[in-house]
Design an enzyme around this catalytic site. Structure first.
Site, PDB file in Angstrom:
ATOM      1  N   ARG A 116      -9.595  14.394   3.643  1.00  0.00           N
ATOM      2  CA  ARG A 116      -8.839  14.084   4.708  1.00  0.00           C
ATOM      3  C   ARG A 116      -8.317  15.128   5.304  1.00  0.00           C
ATOM      4  O   ARG A 116      -8.137  15.156   6.637  1.00  0.00           O
ATOM      5  CB  ARG A 116      -7.777  13.073   3.866  1.00  0.00           C
ATOM      6  CG  ARG A 116      -6.405  12.635   4.965  1.00  0.00           C
ATOM      7  CD  ARG A 116      -7.002  11.589   5.720  1.00  0.00           C
ATOM      8  NE  ARG A 116      -5.262  11.030   6.267  1.00  0.00           N
ATOM      9  CZ  ARG A 116      -4.963  11.804   7.169  1.00  0.00           C
ATOM     10  NH1 ARG A 116      -5.402  12.826   7.587  1.00  0.00           N
ATOM     11  NH2 ARG A 116      -3.542  10.993   7.664  1.00  0.00           N
ATOM     12  N   ARG A 122      -5.456   7.648  -0.642  1.00  0.00           N
ATOM     13  CA  ARG A 122      -4.270   8.774  -0.898  1.00  0.00           C
ATOM     14  C   ARG A 122      -4.134   8.888  -2.590  1.00  0.00           C
ATOM     15  O   ARG A 122      -3.808   9.921  -3.013  1.00  0.00           O
ATOM     16  CB  ARG A 122      -3.307   8.588  -0.172  1.00  0.00           C
ATOM     17  CG  ARG A 122      -3.312   8.941   1.177  1.00  0.00           C
ATOM     18  CD  ARG A 122      -2.340   8.449   1.964  1.00  0.00           C
ATOM     19  NE  ARG A 122      -2.087   7.014   2.035  1.00  0.00           N
ATOM     20  CZ  ARG A 122      -1.511   6.411   2.808  1.00  0.00           C
ATOM     21  NH1 ARG A 122      -0.652   6.815   3.677  1.00  0.00           N
ATOM     22  NH2 ARG A 122      -1.569   4.949   2.762  1.00  0.00           N
ATOM     23  N   TYR A 159      -1.062  -6.179  15.840  1.00  0.00           N
ATOM     24  CA  TYR A 159      -0.889  -4.853  15.974  1.00  0.00           C
ATOM     25  C   TYR A 159      -1.100  -4.305  17.336  1.00  0.00           C
ATOM     26  O   TYR A 159      -0.334  -3.309  17.694  1.00  0.00           O
ATOM     27  CB  TYR A 159      -1.938  -3.796  15.209  1.00  0.00           C
ATOM     28  CG  TYR A 159      -1.615  -3.937  13.533  1.00  0.00           C
ATOM     29  CD1 TYR A 159      -0.593  -2.847  13.162  1.00  0.00           C
ATOM     30  CD2 TYR A 159      -2.357  -4.691  12.965  1.00  0.00           C
ATOM     31  CE1 TYR A 159      -0.373  -2.917  11.584  1.00  0.00           C
ATOM     32  CE2 TYR A 159      -2.027  -4.751  11.486  1.00  0.00           C
ATOM     33  CZ  TYR A 159      -1.063  -3.803  10.927  1.00  0.00           C
ATOM     34  OH  TYR A 159      -0.896  -3.666   9.476  1.00  0.00           O
ATOM     35  N   ARG A 206      -8.786  -0.914  -0.676  1.00  0.00           N
ATOM     36  CA  ARG A 206      -8.318   0.336  -0.527  1.00  0.00           C
ATOM     37  C   ARG A 206      -8.906   1.345  -1.869  1.00  0.00           C
ATOM     38  O   ARG A 206      -7.983   2.279  -2.292  1.00  0.00           O
ATOM     39  CB  ARG A 206      -6.921   0.532  -0.377  1.00  0.00           C
ATOM     40  CG  ARG A 206      -6.409  -0.231   0.892  1.00  0.00           C
ATOM     41  CD  ARG A 206      -6.387   0.911   2.061  1.00  0.00           C
ATOM     42  NE  ARG A 206      -6.062   0.064   3.145  1.00  0.00           N
ATOM     43  CZ  ARG A 206      -4.718   0.392   3.685  1.00  0.00           C
ATOM     44  NH1 ARG A 206      -3.995   1.500   3.273  1.00  0.00           N
ATOM     45  NH2 ARG A 206      -4.344   0.058   4.873  1.00  0.00           N
ATOM     46  N   ASP A 254     -11.121   1.606   9.358  1.00  0.00           N
ATOM     47  CA  ASP A 254      -9.948   0.819   9.476  1.00  0.00           C
ATOM     48  C   ASP A 254     -10.316  -0.194  10.508  1.00  0.00           C
ATOM     49  O   ASP A 254     -10.923  -0.302  11.414  1.00  0.00           O
ATOM     50  CB  ASP A 254      -8.614   1.827   9.987  1.00  0.00           C
ATOM     51  CG  ASP A 254      -7.486   1.305   9.595  1.00  0.00           C
ATOM     52  OD1 ASP A 254      -6.969   1.311   8.520  1.00  0.00           O
ATOM     53  OD2 ASP A 254      -6.963   0.647  10.488  1.00  0.00           O
TER      54      ASP A 254
HETATM   55  O1  CP3 Z   1     -11.219   1.687   0.617  1.00  0.00           O
HETATM   56  C1  CP3 Z   1     -10.928   0.800   1.435  1.00  0.00           C
HETATM   57  O2  CP3 Z   1     -10.450  -0.282   1.227  1.00  0.00           O
HETATM   58  C2  CP3 Z   1     -11.687   1.172   2.907  1.00  0.00           C
HETATM   59  C3  CP3 Z   1     -10.809   1.470   3.899  1.00  0.00           C
HETATM   60  C4  CP3 Z   1      -9.802   0.518   4.517  1.00  0.00           C
HETATM   61  C5  CP3 Z   1      -8.802   1.314   5.092  1.00  0.00           C
HETATM   62  N1  CP3 Z   1      -8.018   0.492   5.857  1.00  0.00           N
HETATM   63  C6  CP3 Z   1      -8.360   2.655   4.903  1.00  0.00           C
HETATM   64  C7  CP3 Z   1      -6.939   3.455   5.197  1.00  0.00           C
HETATM   65  C8  CP3 Z   1      -9.673  -0.570   4.776  1.00  0.00           C
HETATM   66  C9  CP3 Z   1     -10.564  -1.845   4.421  1.00  0.00           C
HETATM   67  C10 CP3 Z   1      -8.454  -0.926   5.429  1.00  0.00           C
HETATM   68  C11 CP3 Z   1      -8.210  -2.200   6.124  1.00  0.00           C
HETATM   69  C12 CP3 Z   1      -6.778  -2.213   6.732  1.00  0.00           C
HETATM   70  N2  CP3 Z   1      -6.384  -1.326   7.820  1.00  0.00           N
HETATM   71  C13 CP3 Z   1      -5.932  -3.338   6.841  1.00  0.00           C
HETATM   72  C14 CP3 Z   1      -6.317  -4.903   6.067  1.00  0.00           C
HETATM   73  C15 CP3 Z   1      -5.806  -4.466   4.538  1.00  0.00           C
HETATM   74  C16 CP3 Z   1      -4.433  -4.369   4.143  1.00  0.00           C
HETATM   75  O3  CP3 Z   1      -4.010  -3.520   3.621  1.00  0.00           O
HETATM   76  O4  CP3 Z   1      -3.667  -5.537   4.587  1.00  0.00           O
HETATM   77  C17 CP3 Z   1      -4.794  -3.180   7.674  1.00  0.00           C
HETATM   78  C18 CP3 Z   1      -3.764  -3.882   7.888  1.00  0.00           C
HETATM   79  C19 CP3 Z   1      -4.907  -1.853   8.006  1.00  0.00           C
HETATM   80  C20 CP3 Z   1      -4.084  -1.247   9.048  1.00  0.00           C
HETATM   81  C21 CP3 Z   1      -3.512   0.101   8.468  1.00  0.00           C
HETATM   82  N3  CP3 Z   1      -4.352   1.266   8.062  1.00  0.00           N
HETATM   83  C22 CP3 Z   1      -2.154   0.546   8.202  1.00  0.00           C
HETATM   84  C23 CP3 Z   1      -1.045  -0.648   8.382  1.00  0.00           C
HETATM   85  C24 CP3 Z   1      -2.073   1.673   7.683  1.00  0.00           C
HETATM   86  C25 CP3 Z   1      -0.943   2.558   7.283  1.00  0.00           C
HETATM   87  C26 CP3 Z   1      -0.535   1.986   6.155  1.00  0.00           C
HETATM   88  C27 CP3 Z   1      -1.065   3.087   5.099  1.00  0.00           C
HETATM   89  O5  CP3 Z   1      -1.456   2.434   4.016  1.00  0.00           O
HETATM   90  O6  CP3 Z   1      -0.897   4.129   5.205  1.00  0.00           O
HETATM   91  C28 CP3 Z   1      -3.366   2.340   7.605  1.00  0.00           C
HETATM   92  C29 CP3 Z   1      -3.747   3.556   7.287  1.00  0.00           C
HETATM   93  C30 CP3 Z   1      -4.978   3.781   6.333  1.00  0.00           C
HETATM   94  N4  CP3 Z   1      -6.235   2.945   6.224  1.00  0.00           N
HETATM   95  C31 CP3 Z   1      -5.332   4.560   5.286  1.00  0.00           C
HETATM   96  C32 CP3 Z   1      -6.434   4.470   4.705  1.00  0.00           C
HETATM   97  C33 CP3 Z   1      -7.123   5.066   3.383  1.00  0.00           C
HETATM   98  C34 CP3 Z   1      -4.066   5.713   4.893  1.00  0.00           C
HETATM   99  C35 CP3 Z   1      -4.191   6.879   5.888  1.00  0.00           C
HETATM  100  C36 CP3 Z   1      -4.413   8.065   5.543  1.00  0.00           C
HETATM  101  O7  CP3 Z   1      -5.208   8.589   4.684  1.00  0.00           O
HETATM  102  O8  CP3 Z   1      -3.497   9.149   6.118  1.00  0.00           O
END
Ligand code: CP3
Length: 346
Positions: free
Chosen positions: A39, A30, A152, A26, A76
């Protein structure tokens, strides 16, 4: 620079290095003001994932700022469910929201018909990144592992106890097996396309592997991820694949013994001396700083980094967090971390 000369690839091959390569799960997100700006311009989070120009931009932001050794494609894990035909959305403050699968009838509505067409923009992001990244930076493609994505899809979002997903696992065995098989096929194809577009390393995220009983973990985390590795390597025999089976504890040994993963990403609960003695002789490791130490910074951060470097060291090791960066992280602490790792705070 040739792929073989990049630091992350050299670490995966088992070379002894002056300091380990570093990237962070990640790393685009944010906690960076420039991410929040892009974003907002993109509209929704999924719009950002499917916009090759903006997704490329946010992937590059942390590389420009911190000079990480690897960039991870911005996307994602849930785009796979979306591309199979299940409606996926992201709500502010709530995370992912899906129209939950209730039974085999819902499952039968999903399929690979429009899969690659839907994911075309993601493949385009990968090829743009290959062209735009600094020569020494490794490009990592990724996907969610079947169990985590299935959870999910069945729960309809994040879950505390995975009761619905496990009610399929234990009570609707055929539907559950069919869903896992569909995800194995879709994920294999998705990763093969990412490699064809220019991804140099792949990572599979099984973020919820640690919620499974050991035997179920072998059946529904280890087996499907092993199959995906076999499918991808049948087309691209040399592609390095990192697996993150978060929270599996002593089960990490099962994954190390499987002998097919190029590296295992450790969560912060894994004891370092145990990982060094039991896992590292068999497989390269990645990890495992507590993301909250990066929020704290200062002495606690220095101590935590030194502890990891001293034990997992300079061979077969990639520095990373035990889970993704949290939004509260001060960007200055990330810069400090990169400096500590490169100077060898150990
Ligand atoms: O920089 C990176 O790592 C690349 C991008 C990336 C994202 N999600 C962007 C993201 C990667 C590799 C993921 C993987 C992901 N997504 C996982 C596996 C890794 C982990 O964290 O366990 C999972 C379970 C998800 C599903 C997911 N996506 C959730 C549960 C959420 C909400 C929680 C949160 O952090 O907001 C997301 C949203 C998400 N994915 C965001 C980002 C940058 C935030 C959303 C936003 O910008 O509004």
């Amino acid at each position: 620079m040739k792929k073989a000369d990049k630091l992350l690839i050299r670490a995966l091959k088992g070379e002894t290095l002056k300091s380990p390569p570093i990237w962070l799960m990640r790393q685009a997100g944010r906690y960076l003001p420039e991410y929040r700006g892009t974003r907002a311009a993109a509209g929704s989070f999924l719009d950002l994932c499917y916009n090759p120009m903006l997704a490329t931009e946010v992937t590059l932001q942390p590389i420009r700022r911190f000079g990480f050794d690897a960039a991870i494609l911005f996307s994602d894990i849930l785009v796979v469910a979306d591309a199979l035909g299940q409606k996926v959305g992201f709500e502010e403050g709530r995370g992912p929201v899906l129209e939950a699968l209730k039974d085999g009838k819902d499952l039968a509505q999903l399929g690979l018909g429009k899969f690659h067409q839907h994911l075309g923009p993601v493949y385009e992001t990968v090829s743009r990144l290959r062209a735009d990244l600094p020569k020494e930076t490794t490009l990592i493609g990724f996907a969610g592992a079947p169990w985590t994505v299935a959870s999910y899809m069945i729960e309809g979002g994040s879950s505390r106890d995975f009761s619905k997903a496990k009610s399929w696992m234990y009570g609707r065995q055929q539907d559950f097996a069919a869903l896992i098989a569909l995800l194995v096929e879709a994920t294999s194809q998705y990763l093969i396309q990412q490699v064809e577009a220019g991804a140099e390393v792949l990572q599979l995220f099984d973020s919820w592997a640690g919620t499974l009983a050991h035997n179920d973990m072998r059946l529904f985390s280890l087996e499907p991820t092993r199959q995906i590795v076999a499918n991808v390597r049948a087309v691209h025999p040399e592609i390095p694949i990192i697996l993150f089976p978060r929270g599996v504890g002593a089960g990490y040994l099962d994954f190390a013994e499987a002998g097919v993963f190029s590296a295992l990403s450790l969560d912060q609960s894994v004891p370092l001396a145990w990982a060094r003695d039991q896992l590292q002789p068999r497989v390269a490791l990645q990890g495992n700083l507590d993301p909250q130490l990066l929020v704290a910074g200062g002495r606690a951060l220095r101590f935590g980094v030194g502890h990891i470097l001293n034990r997992l060291g300079k061979k077969r090791f990639i520095f990373n967090l035990g889970h993704g960066i949290v939004p509260e992280t001060p960007p200055e602490h990330v810069a400090e971390l990169v400096k500590l790792v490169r100077e060898g705070a150990g």
